[in-house]
Design an enzyme around this catalytic site. Structure first.
Site, PDB file in Angstrom:
ATOM      1  N   GLY A  88      49.401  30.236  40.915  1.00  0.00           N
ATOM      2  CA  GLY A  88      49.141  29.954  42.234  1.00  0.00           C
ATOM      3  C   GLY A  88      49.173  30.639  43.184  1.00  0.00           C
ATOM      4  O   GLY A  88      48.894  30.661  44.165  1.00  0.00           O
ATOM      5  N   LYS A  92      37.987  47.555  37.235  1.00  0.00           N
ATOM      6  CA  LYS A  92      38.378  47.097  35.694  1.00  0.00           C
ATOM      7  C   LYS A  92      38.384  48.608  34.374  1.00  0.00           C
ATOM      8  O   LYS A  92      37.731  49.925  35.529  1.00  0.00           O
ATOM      9  CB  LYS A  92      36.970  47.050  35.587  1.00  0.00           C
ATOM     10  CG  LYS A  92      36.216  45.788  36.640  1.00  0.00           C
ATOM     11  CD  LYS A  92      34.904  45.395  36.258  1.00  0.00           C
ATOM     12  CE  LYS A  92      34.304  44.772  37.857  1.00  0.00           C
ATOM     13  NZ  LYS A  92      34.295  45.583  39.424  1.00  0.00           N
ATOM     14  N   HIS A 147      35.919  45.490  31.738  1.00  0.00           N
ATOM     15  CA  HIS A 147      34.784  45.824  32.070  1.00  0.00           C
ATOM     16  C   HIS A 147      33.022  45.201  32.059  1.00  0.00           C
ATOM     17  O   HIS A 147      31.966  44.447  32.055  1.00  0.00           O
ATOM     18  CB  HIS A 147      34.142  47.068  32.388  1.00  0.00           C
ATOM     19  CG  HIS A 147      33.252  47.405  33.743  1.00  0.00           C
ATOM     20  ND1 HIS A 147      33.635  48.762  34.669  1.00  0.00           N
ATOM     21  CD2 HIS A 147      32.319  46.660  34.330  1.00  0.00           C
ATOM     22  CE1 HIS A 147      32.892  48.204  35.576  1.00  0.00           C
ATOM     23  NE2 HIS A 147      32.151  47.067  35.459  1.00  0.00           N
ATOM     24  N   PRO A 198      40.678  35.406  47.600  1.00  0.00           N
ATOM     25  CA  PRO A 198      40.243  36.076  48.813  1.00  0.00           C
ATOM     26  C   PRO A 198      38.100  35.251  48.055  1.00  0.00           C
ATOM     27  O   PRO A 198      38.100  36.145  47.185  1.00  0.00           O
ATOM     28  CB  PRO A 198      39.839  36.640  50.116  1.00  0.00           C
ATOM     29  CG  PRO A 198      41.137  37.028  49.466  1.00  0.00           C
ATOM     30  CD  PRO A 198      41.311  37.248  47.795  1.00  0.00           C
ATOM     31  N   ALA A 199      38.184  34.378  48.288  1.00  0.00           N
ATOM     32  CA  ALA A 199      36.422  33.276  47.401  1.00  0.00           C
ATOM     33  C   ALA A 199      35.229  34.477  47.868  1.00  0.00           C
ATOM     34  O   ALA A 199      34.623  35.388  46.802  1.00  0.00           O
ATOM     35  CB  ALA A 199      35.544  32.121  48.155  1.00  0.00           C
ATOM     36  N   LEU A 200      35.070  35.217  49.004  1.00  0.00           N
ATOM     37  CA  LEU A 200      34.219  36.426  49.055  1.00  0.00           C
ATOM     38  C   LEU A 200      35.307  37.795  49.496  1.00  0.00           C
ATOM     39  O   LEU A 200      35.553  38.013  49.934  1.00  0.00           O
ATOM     40  CB  LEU A 200      33.474  35.982  50.856  1.00  0.00           C
ATOM     41  CG  LEU A 200      32.334  37.216  50.696  1.00  0.00           C
ATOM     42  CD1 LEU A 200      31.042  36.041  50.686  1.00  0.00           C
ATOM     43  CD2 LEU A 200      32.183  38.002  51.377  1.00  0.00           C
ATOM     44  N   GLY A 201      34.978  38.351  48.379  1.00  0.00           N
ATOM     45  CA  GLY A 201      35.084  40.201  48.015  1.00  0.00           C
ATOM     46  C   GLY A 201      33.347  41.061  48.808  1.00  0.00           C
ATOM     47  O   GLY A 201      32.606  41.107  48.549  1.00  0.00           O
ATOM     48  N   TYR A 216      32.470  53.426  38.866  1.00  0.00           N
ATOM     49  CA  TYR A 216      32.081  53.773  39.861  1.00  0.00           C
ATOM     50  C   TYR A 216      32.306  54.750  40.713  1.00  0.00           C
ATOM     51  O   TYR A 216      31.550  55.243  41.577  1.00  0.00           O
ATOM     52  CB  TYR A 216      32.013  52.549  41.068  1.00  0.00           C
ATOM     53  CG  TYR A 216      32.436  51.205  40.961  1.00  0.00           C
ATOM     54  CD1 TYR A 216      31.142  50.413  39.424  1.00  0.00           C
ATOM     55  CD2 TYR A 216      32.551  50.052  40.972  1.00  0.00           C
ATOM     56  CE1 TYR A 216      30.662  49.253  38.823  1.00  0.00           C
ATOM     57  CE2 TYR A 216      32.143  48.469  40.397  1.00  0.00           C
ATOM     58  CZ  TYR A 216      31.114  48.024  39.585  1.00  0.00           C
ATOM     59  OH  TYR A 216      31.314  47.030  39.265  1.00  0.00           O
TER      60      TYR A 216
END
Ligand code: A2P
Length: 314
Positions: A9, A73, A106, A13-16, A48
């Site tokens: 549920g 990750k 990852h 957000p679609a764009l990160g 990273y």
């Protein structure tokens, strides 16, 4: 902002914002600016090497934690069950958080615990279903302990995800894979949809900032593809906006990396771009199952990994 609805549920957000190869010294500034202009999803990873800088920006933002979506990750050298929770706790500490929204395995590649990057094939340990299930079970414990709300996979084939679906207790929430017009991932997208999983695409702009050894000779350009250039010109926008608008229009999530304020703004705005069906069809025709990041850096002499056993021919 559009969202991807997950099985719990929750709304991702679609764009990160992608943070791979975001240079040290630039990341905190980029994340701060991104959050200021409206990004609410940041994609991170221990490997990273910059989660502490992302953490500086998160500590300083006035945006409430509940409005943020933070992914990290699990690196390949911490997949043994005893190493999973400490690895997650290291990321939480660097990020200054008490929980993650999403934690992904990852790669379906295992490294010896003391090795960050393999120097020879003997640093790599063969992947097995049993091992994957043990890692997954340790991740499930982290969900139960409240350290992470969703768990998922990165660079996994459908065959490898299916093992977790069949034998795990917690459904993988998201499959993160390379995705762009040259690698549209239509089968993976349908598979995720059918199994109640979200899908996130990395390298949506072709990831030209990859390290030199991950570039192949003669690889195709994405931002300068003639059809993308012509469409951008016709619609009065940029090639990057077309690629990101395409990704969001087809119901996938996407994590372009940028540390440049103007491109951060441009990429966020692209999430609201609606492409006409005819333009979506032009892009559909560009698919050629081409990976910019095919994992060949795991195939050192003596390594148990091959293109075939990482991607399972998918
Ligand atoms: P920069 O950080 O200087 O903006 P991907 O997300 O596919 O991995 O690609 C990231 C690469 O694309 C980075 O080199 C990034 O550089 C560049 N980039 C990000 N946004 C845009 C944009 N809107 N137009 C052109 N290049 C971009």
């Amino acid at each position: 902002m559009k969202y991807i609805m997950l099985h719990t549920g929750a709304k991702m957000p679609a764009l990160g914002l992608g943070t791979w190869q975001a240079a040290k010294g630039e990341v905190a500034r980029a994340v701060t600016e991104a959050l200021r202009i409206g990004y609410r999803h940041v994609d991170c990873a221990h490997v990273y090497g910059n989660e502490n800088e992302v953490g500086e920006a998160l500590a300083a933002t006035p945006v409430p934690r509940r409005e943020l979506w933070i992914t990290s990750k699990l690196w390949n050298n911490s997949q043994c069950p005893k190493d999973v929770r400490p690895a997650l706790e290291r990321s939480l500490e660097a990020l200054g958080l008490d929980y993650l929204d999403l934690y992904l395995i990852h790669w379906p590649v295992q490294l010896s615990h003391t090795v960050m990057y393999p120097q020879s094939g003997s640093d790599l340990i063969a992947w097995t279903e049993e091992h994957a299930l043990e890692t997954w079970s340790a991740l499930e414990d982290c969900v139960r302990a409240g350290l992470v709300r969703h768990i998922g996979t990165s660079n996994f084939s459908m065959k490898k995800i299916q093992v977790l679906l069949d034998k795990g207790s917690i459904l993988p929430a998201v499959s993160q894979v390379e995705m762009h017009p040259y690698l549209q991932q239509n089968k993976m997208r349908a598979y995720c949809q059918a199994n109640g999983m979200g899908i996130t695409g990395f390298a949506p702009l072709g990831s030209k900032h990859r390290p030199a050894h991950q570039h192949k000779e003669g690889e195709p350009g994405l931002l300068n593809h003639p059809d993308i250039l012509a469409m951008a010109e016709r619609l009065g926008t940029t090639p990057a906006s077309i690629l990101l608008g395409w990704a969001v229009s087809r119901g996938t999530s996407v994590i372009p990396k940028s540390t440049n304020p103007e491109r951060l703004r441009q990429n966020l705005a692209a999430a609201d771009l609606e492409l006409a069906e005819a333009d979506m069809a032009i892009i559909s025709a560009m698919d050629m199952s081409y990976r910019f990041l095919d994992g060949s850096h795991w195939m050192l002499k003596g390594s148990p990994y091959t293109l075939e056993n990482i991607w399972d021919g998918e």
